[in-house]
Design a protein around this motif. Structure first.
Motif, PDB file in Angstrom:
ATOM      1  N   SER A 166      53.804   2.354   6.211  1.00 24.56           N
ATOM      2  CA  SER A 166      53.191   3.070   7.598  1.00 24.56           C
ATOM      3  C   SER A 166      53.591   4.358   8.049  1.00 24.56           C
ATOM      4  O   SER A 166      54.355   4.790   7.543  1.00 24.56           O
ATOM      5  CB  SER A 166      54.561   2.598   7.934  1.00 24.56           C
ATOM      6  OG  SER A 166      55.559   2.208   8.928  1.00 24.56           O
ATOM      7  N   SER A 167      52.528   4.748   9.078  1.00 24.14           N
ATOM      8  CA  SER A 167      52.822   6.211   9.177  1.00 24.14           C
ATOM      9  C   SER A 167      53.844   6.705   9.693  1.00 24.14           C
ATOM     10  O   SER A 167      54.288   6.268  10.597  1.00 24.14           O
ATOM     11  CB  SER A 167      51.375   6.559  10.365  1.00 24.14           C
ATOM     12  OG  SER A 167      51.338   4.871  11.803  1.00 24.14           O
ATOM     13  N   GLY A 168      54.219   8.149   9.697  1.00 22.24           N
ATOM     14  CA  GLY A 168      55.123   8.442  10.232  1.00 22.24           C
ATOM     15  C   GLY A 168      54.552   9.085  11.485  1.00 22.24           C
ATOM     16  O   GLY A 168      53.524   8.850  12.343  1.00 22.24           O
ATOM     17  N   ALA A 194      60.074  28.831  15.470  1.00 24.56           N
ATOM     18  CA  ALA A 194      59.503  27.912  16.783  1.00 24.56           C
ATOM     19  C   ALA A 194      58.638  26.802  15.363  1.00 24.56           C
ATOM     20  O   ALA A 194      57.022  27.235  15.137  1.00 24.56           O
ATOM     21  CB  ALA A 194      58.510  28.698  17.857  1.00 24.56           C
ATOM     22  N   GLN A 195      58.386  25.735  15.251  1.00 22.32           N
ATOM     23  CA  GLN A 195      58.263  24.882  14.363  1.00 22.32           C
ATOM     24  C   GLN A 195      57.903  23.389  14.753  1.00 22.32           C
ATOM     25  O   GLN A 195      58.707  22.901  15.792  1.00 22.32           O
ATOM     26  CB  GLN A 195      58.803  24.308  12.458  1.00 22.32           C
ATOM     27  CG  GLN A 195      58.489  24.301  12.235  1.00 22.32           C
ATOM     28  CD  GLN A 195      59.794  24.365  11.221  1.00 22.32           C
ATOM     29  OE1 GLN A 195      60.688  22.929  10.770  1.00 22.32           O
ATOM     30  NE2 GLN A 195      59.308  24.501   9.706  1.00 22.32           N
ATOM     31  N   SER A 196      56.832  22.888  13.945  1.00 22.06           N
ATOM     32  CA  SER A 196      56.138  21.477  14.890  1.00 22.06           C
ATOM     33  C   SER A 196      55.881  20.544  13.414  1.00 22.06           C
ATOM     34  O   SER A 196      55.374  20.945  12.664  1.00 22.06           O
ATOM     35  CB  SER A 196      55.575  20.723  16.002  1.00 22.06           C
ATOM     36  OG  SER A 196      55.214  20.001  15.948  1.00 22.06           O
ATOM     37  N   VAL A 197      56.289  19.753  13.544  1.00 16.04           N
ATOM     38  CA  VAL A 197      56.161  18.967  11.994  1.00 16.04           C
ATOM     39  C   VAL A 197      55.840  17.566  11.793  1.00 16.04           C
ATOM     40  O   VAL A 197      56.886  16.746  12.735  1.00 16.04           O
ATOM     41  CB  VAL A 197      57.111  19.423  10.645  1.00 16.04           C
ATOM     42  CG1 VAL A 197      57.040  18.068   9.541  1.00 16.04           C
ATOM     43  CG2 VAL A 197      57.984  20.546  10.962  1.00 16.04           C
ATOM     44  N   GLY A 198      54.493  17.329  11.121  1.00 16.94           N
ATOM     45  CA  GLY A 198      54.477  15.244  11.908  1.00 16.94           C
ATOM     46  C   GLY A 198      55.610  14.638  10.272  1.00 16.94           C
ATOM     47  O   GLY A 198      55.492  14.968   9.315  1.00 16.94           O
ATOM     48  N   GLY A 199      55.669  14.356  10.657  1.00 20.38           N
ATOM     49  CA  GLY A 199      56.202  12.890   9.699  1.00 20.38           C
ATOM     50  C   GLY A 199      55.630  12.510   8.553  1.00 20.38           C
ATOM     51  O   GLY A 199      53.906  12.037   9.146  1.00 20.38           O
ATOM     52  N   SER A 200      55.946  12.208   7.298  1.00 20.65           N
ATOM     53  CA  SER A 200      55.572  11.866   5.657  1.00 20.65           C
ATOM     54  C   SER A 200      55.482  10.071   6.753  1.00 20.65           C
ATOM     55  O   SER A 200      56.081   9.831   6.828  1.00 20.65           O
ATOM     56  CB  SER A 200      56.783  11.224   4.885  1.00 20.65           C
ATOM     57  OG  SER A 200      56.706  13.234   4.921  1.00 20.65           O
ATOM     58  N   GLY A 201      54.318   9.177   5.768  1.00 17.69           N
ATOM     59  CA  GLY A 201      53.797   8.819   5.558  1.00 17.69           C
ATOM     60  C   GLY A 201      54.470   7.668   4.212  1.00 17.69           C
ATOM     61  O   GLY A 201      54.972   8.040   3.642  1.00 17.69           O
ATOM     62  N   ALA A 218      50.467   4.580   3.700  1.00 18.08           N
ATOM     63  CA  ALA A 218      50.109   5.161   4.622  1.00 18.08           C
ATOM     64  C   ALA A 218      49.560   6.647   5.109  1.00 18.08           C
ATOM     65  O   ALA A 218      50.314   8.017   3.988  1.00 18.08           O
ATOM     66  CB  ALA A 218      51.261   4.740   5.867  1.00 18.08           C
ATOM     67  N   SER A 219      48.670   6.679   6.042  1.00 17.33           N
ATOM     68  CA  SER A 219      48.005   8.003   6.603  1.00 17.33           C
ATOM     69  C   SER A 219      49.006   8.253   7.141  1.00 17.33           C
ATOM     70  O   SER A 219      49.786   7.834   7.624  1.00 17.33           O
ATOM     71  CB  SER A 219      46.522   8.038   6.374  1.00 17.33           C
ATOM     72  OG  SER A 219      46.111   7.872   5.510  1.00 17.33           O
ATOM     73  N   THR A 220      49.439  10.314   7.262  1.00 19.79           N
ATOM     74  CA  THR A 220      50.371   9.985   7.941  1.00 19.79           C
ATOM     75  C   THR A 220      49.989  11.110   9.504  1.00 19.79           C
ATOM     76  O   THR A 220      48.595  11.244   9.774  1.00 19.79           O
ATOM     77  CB  THR A 220      51.335  11.331   7.615  1.00 19.79           C
ATOM     78  OG1 THR A 220      52.309  11.767   8.440  1.00 19.79           O
ATOM     79  CG2 THR A 220      50.684  12.863   6.952  1.00 19.79           C
ATOM     80  N   THR A 221      50.747  12.536  10.098  1.00 20.73           N
ATOM     81  CA  THR A 221      50.819  12.354  11.953  1.00 20.73           C
ATOM     82  C   THR A 221      50.449  13.976  11.373  1.00 20.73           C
ATOM     83  O   THR A 221      50.947  14.404  10.846  1.00 20.73           O
ATOM     84  CB  THR A 221      51.749  11.781  12.448  1.00 20.73           C
ATOM     85  OG1 THR A 221      52.442  11.792  11.781  1.00 20.73           O
ATOM     86  CG2 THR A 221      51.053  10.206  12.467  1.00 20.73           C
TER      87      THR A 221
END
Length: 298
Positions: A166-168, A194-201, A218-221
């Motif tokens: 499932s997607s992150g 300052a950092q923003s990180v999408g979760g791994s699939g 999954a593709s991720t975000t």
């Protein structure tokens, strides 16, 4: 036939707000001046299943991290003396999703992983003074992280199909505004991070049998929007200590599941996520004295 039990849902985190008008001083290591964190609960993994026909149930969905707001007023002060002791640590972290259950039988289907939680918005407004003295002690550390997606369940049988990952979760928006004075003295001590990180699939489940298909990853975000504005004074003295480091990073895609058998097909890997927009504006003063210490890195 049958199936394993579903994983439970993670609990959602509440919003966090901190306002400082006085002074804070810490002496030990791992002792932030202000630590404000909203963390979503992780989803539970699904139960496994075995039988003639078996399709396992789903993992539990993870919960989101809520908004985090930290404000320090003019005249306030934060000082930390120990290592790994940030002046302000503000983070919103999405929960990690539960994995799908594995299944084993004549006909077996591994279940898919559940969705991960998003990281919430993080906002820091500093008008006071922040001073750190030891290594790896940032002035302001502001971060939003999406949770990782759940892995698909594996399967084994005469005919078997691994579950899909499932997607992150999305990384939330991060905003830091500084009109105060931030000073760090030791190595690896950034003034504003300052950092923003999408979760791994999640990875696809593996499979094995006469006819077997590995699950798809999954593709991720994406990472969120990151904004830093400085009209104050930033100074760092140690090596590898930027004045401002701002970045947005998309999560990595999940790996496809492997398969083994007379007729077998591996799963497809998922695509990675994109980083969000990053904007840094400086109308103040930035001084860095150490090697590998860029004034603004974005």
């Amino acid at each position: 036939g049958g199936s394993g039990g579903n994983g439970g849902e993670g609990g959602h985190a509440s919003a966090v707000a901190v306002t400082l008008s006085g002074s804070v001083r810490t002496n030990g290591s791992d002792a932030n001046g202000i630590s404000a964190v909203s963390r979503g609960g992780a989803g539970g993994s699904a139960g496994d299943c075995s039988g003639i026909y078996c399709g396992s149930s789903s993992g539990g969905g993870a919960a989101y991290g809520s908004s985090v707001n930290v404000t320090t007023l003019a005249g306030s002060s934060i000082e930390t003396l120990g290592a790994y002791s940030n002046g302000i640590y503000a983070a919103s972290i999405g929960g990690f999703a539960g994995s799908g259950g594995s299944s084993y039988g004549v006909v077996a289907f591994g279940s898919s992983g559940a969705s991960a939680g998003d990281g919430g918005a993080v906002t820091v407004n500093n008008a006071g003074s922040i001073t750190t003295h030891a290594a790896r002690s940032y002035g302001i550390f502001a971060q939003s992280i999406g949770g990782g997606g759940g892995g698909g369940g594996s399967s084994g049988g005469l005919v078997s199909l691994g579950g899909s990952g499932s997607s992150g979760g999305n990384g939330g928006n991060v905003s830091v505004t500084n009109s105060g004075a931030i000073s760090t003295s030791a190595a690896n001590s950034i003034a504003i991070f300052a950092q923003s990180v999408g979760g791994s699939g999640g990875d696809g489940g593996n499979s094995g049998g006469l006819v077997s298909l590995g699950g798809n990853g999954a593709s991720t975000t994406p990472g969120g929007v990151v904004t830093v504005s400085n009209t104050g004074t930033l100074s760092t003295s140690g090596a590898d200590s930027q004045g401002i480091l701002a970045q947005s990073i998309g999560g990595g895609g999940g790996n496809g599941g492997t398969s083994g058998g007379t007729f077998s097909f591996g799963g497809t890997g998922g695509g990675g996520g994109t980083g969000g927009n990053v904007t840094v504006s400086n109308g103040g003063s930035i001084t860095t004295l150490g090697v590998n210490s860029v004034g603004i890195q974005a």
